[in-house]
Design a protein around this motif. Structure first.
Motif, PDB file in Angstrom:
ATOM      1  N   TRP A   1      72.465  67.621 103.883  1.00  0.00           N
ATOM      2  CA  TRP A   1      71.452  68.488 103.293  1.00  0.00           C
ATOM      3  C   TRP A   1      71.365  68.203 101.795  1.00  0.00           C
ATOM      4  N   VAL A   2      70.170  68.310 101.258  1.00  0.00           N
ATOM      5  CA  VAL A   2      69.966  68.148  99.822  1.00  0.00           C
ATOM      6  C   VAL A   2      68.990  69.226  99.362  1.00  0.00           C
ATOM      7  N   LEU A   3      69.208  69.724  98.169  1.00  0.00           N
ATOM      8  CA  LEU A   3      68.359  70.766  97.605  1.00  0.00           C
ATOM      9  C   LEU A   3      67.244  70.092  96.813  1.00  0.00           C
ATOM     10  N   GLU A   4      66.015  70.200  97.319  1.00  0.00           N
ATOM     11  CA  GLU A   4      64.882  69.586  96.641  1.00  0.00           C
ATOM     12  C   GLU A   4      64.289  70.553  95.622  1.00  0.00           C
ATOM     13  N   GLU A   5      63.369  70.055  94.827  1.00  0.00           N
ATOM     14  CA  GLU A   5      62.711  70.895  93.835  1.00  0.00           C
ATOM     15  C   GLU A   5      61.954  72.027  94.539  1.00  0.00           C
ATOM     16  N   GLY A   6      62.065  73.222  94.018  1.00  0.00           N
ATOM     17  CA  GLY A   6      61.438  74.370  94.635  1.00  0.00           C
ATOM     18  C   GLY A   6      62.379  75.169  95.506  1.00  0.00           C
ATOM     19  N   GLY A   7      63.628  74.721  95.619  1.00  0.00           N
ATOM     20  CA  GLY A   7      64.622  75.496  96.355  1.00  0.00           C
ATOM     21  C   GLY A   7      64.679  75.214  97.833  1.00  0.00           C
ATOM     22  N   ALA A   8      64.005  74.172  98.310  1.00  0.00           N
ATOM     23  CA  ALA A   8      64.038  73.850  99.734  1.00  0.00           C
ATOM     24  C   ALA A   8      65.315  73.083 100.062  1.00  0.00           C
ATOM     25  N   LEU A   9      66.029  73.553 101.080  1.00  0.00           N
ATOM     26  CA  LEU A   9      67.241  72.885 101.539  1.00  0.00           C
ATOM     27  C   LEU A   9      66.838  71.977 102.695  1.00  0.00           C
ATOM     28  N   VAL A  10      66.771  70.665 102.443  1.00  0.00           N
ATOM     29  CA  VAL A  10      66.201  69.705 103.391  1.00  0.00           C
ATOM     30  C   VAL A  10      67.316  68.995 104.137  1.00  0.00           C
ATOM     31  N   ARG A  11      67.204  68.976 105.457  1.00  0.00           N
ATOM     32  CA  ARG A  11      68.192  68.307 106.303  1.00  0.00           C
ATOM     33  C   ARG A  11      67.737  66.891 106.623  1.00  0.00           C
ATOM     34  N   SER A  12      68.676  65.954 106.568  1.00  0.00           N
ATOM     35  CA  SER A  12      68.425  64.575 106.978  1.00  0.00           C
ATOM     36  C   SER A  12      69.470  64.182 108.013  1.00  0.00           C
ATOM     37  N   GLU A  13      69.009  63.565 109.104  1.00  0.00           N
ATOM     38  CA  GLU A  13      69.943  63.053 110.094  1.00  0.00           C
ATOM     39  C   GLU A  13      70.719  61.879 109.480  1.00  0.00           C
ATOM     40  N   ALA A  14      71.999  61.832 109.762  1.00  0.00           N
ATOM     41  CA  ALA A  14      72.850  60.804 109.152  1.00  0.00           C
ATOM     42  C   ALA A  14      73.679  60.110 110.221  1.00  0.00           C
ATOM     43  N   ARG A  15      74.103  58.887 109.896  1.00  0.00           N
ATOM     44  CA  ARG A  15      75.068  58.189 110.724  1.00  0.00           C
ATOM     45  C   ARG A  15      76.200  57.746 109.824  1.00  0.00           C
ATOM     46  N   ALA A  16      77.413  57.941 110.334  1.00  0.00           N
ATOM     47  CA  ALA A  16      78.613  57.588 109.580  1.00  0.00           C
ATOM     48  C   ALA A  16      79.205  56.317 110.165  1.00  0.00           C
ATOM     49  N   ALA A  17      79.413  55.316 109.324  1.00  0.00           N
ATOM     50  CA  ALA A  17      79.950  54.028 109.788  1.00  0.00           C
ATOM     51  C   ALA A  17      80.638  53.331 108.628  1.00  0.00           C
ATOM     52  N   GLU A  18      81.539  52.408 108.965  1.00  0.00           N
ATOM     53  CA  GLU A  18      82.191  51.587 107.954  1.00  0.00           C
ATOM     54  C   GLU A  18      81.197  50.547 107.444  1.00  0.00           C
ATOM     55  N   PRO A  19      81.055  50.409 106.128  1.00  0.00           N
ATOM     56  CA  PRO A  19      80.008  49.523 105.578  1.00  0.00           C
ATOM     57  C   PRO A  19      80.091  48.079 106.069  1.00  0.00           C
ATOM     58  N   GLY A  20      81.303  47.501 106.085  1.00  0.00           N
ATOM     59  CA  GLY A  20      81.421  46.103 106.487  1.00  0.00           C
ATOM     60  C   GLY A  20      80.992  45.880 107.917  1.00  0.00           C
ATOM     61  N   ALA A  21      81.475  46.718 108.827  1.00  0.00           N
ATOM     62  CA  ALA A  21      81.103  46.586 110.233  1.00  0.00           C
ATOM     63  C   ALA A  21      79.623  46.873 110.437  1.00  0.00           C
ATOM     64  N   LEU A  22      79.087  47.846 109.685  1.00  0.00           N
ATOM     65  CA  LEU A  22      77.664  48.183 109.816  1.00  0.00           C
ATOM     66  C   LEU A  22      76.794  46.994 109.418  1.00  0.00           C
ATOM     67  N   ALA A  23      77.172  46.277 108.356  1.00  0.00           N
ATOM     68  CA  ALA A  23      76.379  45.133 107.905  1.00  0.00           C
ATOM     69  C   ALA A  23      76.346  44.026 108.950  1.00  0.00           C
ATOM     70  N   ALA A  24      77.375  43.943 109.795  1.00  0.00           N
ATOM     71  CA  ALA A  24      77.425  42.885 110.808  1.00  0.00           C
ATOM     72  C   ALA A  24      76.558  43.189 112.020  1.00  0.00           C
ATOM     73  N   THR A  25      76.222  44.443 112.248  1.00  0.00           N
ATOM     74  CA  THR A  25      75.499  44.812 113.467  1.00  0.00           C
ATOM     75  C   THR A  25      74.155  45.485 113.203  1.00  0.00           C
ATOM     76  N   ALA A  26      73.816  45.757 111.939  1.00  0.00           N
ATOM     77  CA  ALA A  26      72.572  46.461 111.628  1.00  0.00           C
ATOM     78  C   ALA A  26      71.795  45.702 110.563  1.00  0.00           C
ATOM     79  N   ARG A  27      70.483  45.899 110.585  1.00  0.00           N
ATOM     80  CA  ARG A  27      69.605  45.312 109.587  1.00  0.00           C
ATOM     81  C   ARG A  27      68.752  46.444 109.026  1.00  0.00           C
ATOM     82  N   LEU A  28      69.306  47.171 108.063  1.00  0.00           N
ATOM     83  CA  LEU A  28      68.628  48.342 107.521  1.00  0.00           C
ATOM     84  C   LEU A  28      67.412  47.920 106.691  1.00  0.00           C
ATOM     85  N   PRO A  29      66.307  48.684 106.759  1.00  0.00           N
ATOM     86  CA  PRO A  29      65.099  48.343 105.978  1.00  0.00           C
ATOM     87  C   PRO A  29      65.250  48.780 104.518  1.00  0.00           C
TER      88      PRO A  29
END
Length: 818
Positions: free
Chosen positions: A541-569
């Motif tokens: 969650w992050v607090l945006e301007e205006g007091g809105a508490l905005v939720r973002s879906e997240a994935r937790a992974a080890e950076p090195g392993a993630l770089a080997a199997t994902a191609r993030l935009p």
């Protein structure tokens, strides 16, 4: 003039039948949608279900309050904390404690949503054994309902089990009961329990544990799965019926106004005779408005009655297809009847005002002359309203593309925006009807015989009539192309995003409660030739301007392993900068500059200030954020992406992965199969939702098409008489009428496809700006189907109504009665 209007209605009731039918059906449509919408505003009071017989339920905290400069905001952590072991031990000293656990179960041949529980909690929901006995071993279960019988063996994602008992279903879930020990192994965290003790003593025992709730009485429903599901269901139904009501209102108002205008326009000879007899323009206008008032009152009343009859059947259908919960029924609200009645009456009056004003102010000789051929098709009103709608569509599209392109990808936007273009196209259609008709009939006009030539000249000469008949076809084709094309285009973009996101050769998904245990992960990492990237779902969650508490879906992974199997935009930065003190965000975030620090709330509600390591493009809005496992406390791995090490044999790796996950009940899919399985598709609720929104509107538009064709054909008695006197046979006249109907449908279909393509062009531009380009996906099969249906309806109704006329003896054109 009101008495004259009444006598005109009685003498020429057949001339008003089309307008009456269109208005009655339109009001019925508005009534049905209004009643459904009103019924979706309130939910019935729901009592405890799973814990109806439980004395006291203790539940770990699942709500976090965040203080902001604009007031407190609340959030529900993605990973609510478990009850501390010390608290559970303290409660055991007060009385008997039964730990509750809930976890997902997948079983072959079982219901789509199966939930597992320990057997000791069954009594709290008043489950009773209908057959068999309670489970005693880890591979024994009791099921609710009749989908499995005692003695059967069932393959589940947690292994093969034997059904030893069955309980009568309670209606709120499909349950599978394991032994308490097996349930604890499948879902270890303890987030709620039942304690048989004095509620005051229980509250005192947990007073020092933050967020823990003690539930008694009616509050025990908050321990059920989805305690707010009724409110969520109402919100979904409100959006569904609101969208369907908006589309239906647009179509009904559009068709009713067009039908009334056509009904008035075809009476120009009558108005000319009244003017010649001494009637003033005001008297003619008041007479026409009086007729519209009488027709409007009768048709609106009939429509309200028809809508009241149809509404319960619509709600029964949405319950049957599970678009609405079982308790949903039509209420007794009165405002939908008032809204539909007065809207119908207002539309009827508005539909004749412009035409009556024009008819009343035309000189008698000119009116008589115009009875045989169209004059100026584009009136000032058409220029004003058509140009205004077109300008509004262009300006709002440009503003969205320059300001917030992502807004064009929201369902509410791409459902409502085409209406501006449809309205503009219908009003401005006379500008292109003549050249478009000549173009479409160019080849038939050069074939032997006079039918092609007459079809071309009749359709091009009667611009108003052609535009009026083509209008329902335009609405039908444009709505079909816009709505289905938007979902298909957006689906292609999301599927492309999914394909580009992962480069894994294999994807391993978890069974049981949807998570892998540490031992399973160790076995997967030990598979020779496999480069493993384990990831867990979380939220930030992050607090945006205006007091809105905005939720973002997240994935937790080890950076090195993630770089080997994902191609993030990535738009900026790189995965190499991701560590326990940083986060990867997307361009939708208000603050998205690499190196900037941002305060966030993690999945368990804890607060961190993290550095932005990289920024992803917005895409279709599903890119989410990425963190390391240290910033996803409580998250459990549910997916393992596997890349092949250099020279590894894919078959050997796949076999090793299968052996590693077999004890946990996981599944191993190739990368291509996983991408195909997770690609956005036609979900059942989405399909039925569009069937409701689009089907009702198209059904009404089809009826309106038949109605308009019959009205236009009945107005051509003199044309048919002239053709018969010129030597045409009955069959030749009927073939001509059918050919003209097909030509008009073709005009409406071409305009509808053009409108749909223009609307989808805006979505394509938005996707391109969001770095998720996708080719336009016009639903050609659906467009061909609705065009064919329109062609059949228009041709059949035109030929049938013309056949009635040409069966009569041939009079002279001057003697033919209109």
């Amino acid at each position: 003039m009101l008495s004259l209007a009444l006598r005109t209605l009685r003498a020429r009731w057949t001339a008003f039948a089309g307008a009456f039918t269109a208005l009655a059906l339109g009001v019925a449509l508005l009534t049905v949608m209004g009643l459904a919408l009103a019924s979706s505003l309130d939910a019935p009071a729901r009592g405890p279900e799973r814990f109806a017989a439980a004395p006291v339920v203790v539940r770990a905290g699942d709500t976090l309050r965040v203080e902001t400069p604009y007031g407190d905001r609340t959030m529900t952590p993605a990973h609510p904390p478990a009850l501390p072991a010390a608290t559970v031990a303290r409660l055991r000293r007060l009385g008997a404690v039964v730990v509750d656990r809930s976890y997902r179960v997948r079983a072959e041949g079982g219901p789509g949503e199966l939930t597992g529980h320990p057997w000791s909690t069954a009594a709290f929901a008043r489950y009773e054994l209908a057959a068999g006995r309670a489970p005693r071993a880890d591979d024994e279960v009791v099921v609710s309902g009749d989908w499995a019988r005692p003695g059967e063996r069932i393959r589940t994602d947690g292994g093969t089990v034997r059904v030893v008992g069955a309980v009568t279903g309670r209606g709120f879930e499909h349950a599978v009961f394991h032994t308490d020990a097996r349930a604890a192994a499948l879902s270890p965290p303890v987030r709620q329990l039942v304690v048989d003790a004095d509620p005051a003593a229980v509250r005192e025992a947990v007073r020092d544990v933050a967020g823990v709730r003690v539930l008694t009485g009616g509050d025990r429903r908050y321990a059920d799965a989805g305690p707010e599901r009724d409110r969520e269901a109402l919100t979904a139904m409100n959006a569904l019926f609101g969208t369907a009501g908006g589309v239906s209102a647009f179509v009904s108002v559009f068709v009713v106004a067009s039908t009334f205008a056509l009904a008035v326009d075809r009476r120009r000879r009558e108005f000319g005779l009244l003017r010649a007899a001494g009637a003033t323009p005001g008297q003619v206008g008041r007479m026409v408005c009086g007729e519209a008032l009488l027709v409007g009152v009768l048709a609106s009343a009939a429509g309200c009655a028809l809508g009241g009859y149809a509404a319960p059947r619509l709600t029964a259908w949405v319950v049957d297809v599970e678009l609405a919960p079982g308790w949903f029924t039509v209420g007794d609200a009165a405002w939908p009847y008032h809204a539909a009645f007065w809207t119908g009456l207002l539309v009827a009056l508005c539909g004749v005002v412009a035409a009556s004003w024009r008819a009343g102010r035309t000189s008698p000789l000119r009116a008589l002359r115009e009875a045989s051929a169209d004059g100026r098709a584009m009136t000032p009103g058409r220029w004003l309203w058509g140009g205004g709608l077109l300008l509004t569509a262009v300006v709002t599209l440009a503003a969205a593309l320059l300001g917030d392109p992502g807004d064009l990808l929201h369902r509410k936007t791409y459902v409502s925006r085409p209406m501006l273009l449809i309205g503009a196209a219908a009003l401005l259609a006379p500008l292109v009807v003549r050249p478009l008709t000549r173009l479409l009939t160019w080849l038939p006009a050069r074939l032997p015989g006079a039918v092609g030539t007459l079809t071309r000249e009749h359709a091009a000469a009667r611009v108003r009539r052609t535009a009026a008949v083509a209008a329902p076809v335009l609405v039908t084709v444009a709505l079909t192309g816009s709505l289905l094309g938007a979902t298909a285009t957006l689906g292609r973009a999301r599927a492309a995003e999914t394909r580009e996101l992962t480069t894994a050769a294999f994807v391993v998904t978890a069974g049981g409660d949807g998570a892998f245990g540490p031992r399973t992960l160790e076995r997967l990492r030990a598979v020779p030739g496999a480069r493993v990237s384990a990831s867990a779902p979380s939220a930030v969650w992050v607090l945006e301007e205006g007091g809105a508490l905005v939720r973002s879906e997240a994935r937790a992974a080890e950076p090195g392993a993630l770089a080997a199997t994902a191609r993030l935009p990535l738009a900026a930065g790189g995965l190499g900068g991701l560590d326990d003190d940083s986060i990867v965000v997307n361009e939708e975030w208000e603050r998205h500059t690499v190196g900037e620090r941002v305060r966030v709330w993690l999945g368990d509600g804890t607060t961190r200030t993290l550095r932005i390591a990289a920024v992803m493009t917005t895409g279709t809005g599903n890119n989410g954020v990425y963190v390391t496992p240290a910033n996803a406390p409580g998250a459990r791995v549910d997916r393992v992406d596997v890349a092949l090490a250099g020279g590894a044999d894919p078959r050997a790796v796949a076999a090793g992965l299968e052996r590693a996950v077999r004890p946990a009940g996981g599944r191993v899919l190739t990368g291509d199969r996983w991408r195909a399985a997770t690609a956005p598709g036609g979900e059942r609720t989405t399909r039925y939702g569009f069937l409701l929104v689009l089907g009702i509107a198209l059904l009404y538009a089809g009826i309106a098409l038949v109605n308009t064709v019959v009205m236009a054909t009945a107005d051509r008695v003199r044309d048919f008489a002239a053709l018969r006197l010129a030597g045409a046979t009955r069959w030749q006249v009927l073939r001509l009428v059918g050919a003209e109907a097909l030509a008009v449908v073709a005009v409406g279909a071409v305009l509808g496809v053009a409108v749909a393509a223009l609307g989808l062009g805006g979505m394509w531009a938005a996707l391109t700006l969001q770095s998720a380009p996708a080719p336009l996906a016009l639903p050609w099969r659906a467009l061909a189907a609705v065009t064919a249906v329109c062609a059949v309806l228009a041709t059949a109704s035109a030929v049938a109504s013309a056949a009635v006329v040409v069966r009569r003896p041939v009079p002279g054109p001057a003697a033919a009665r209109e």
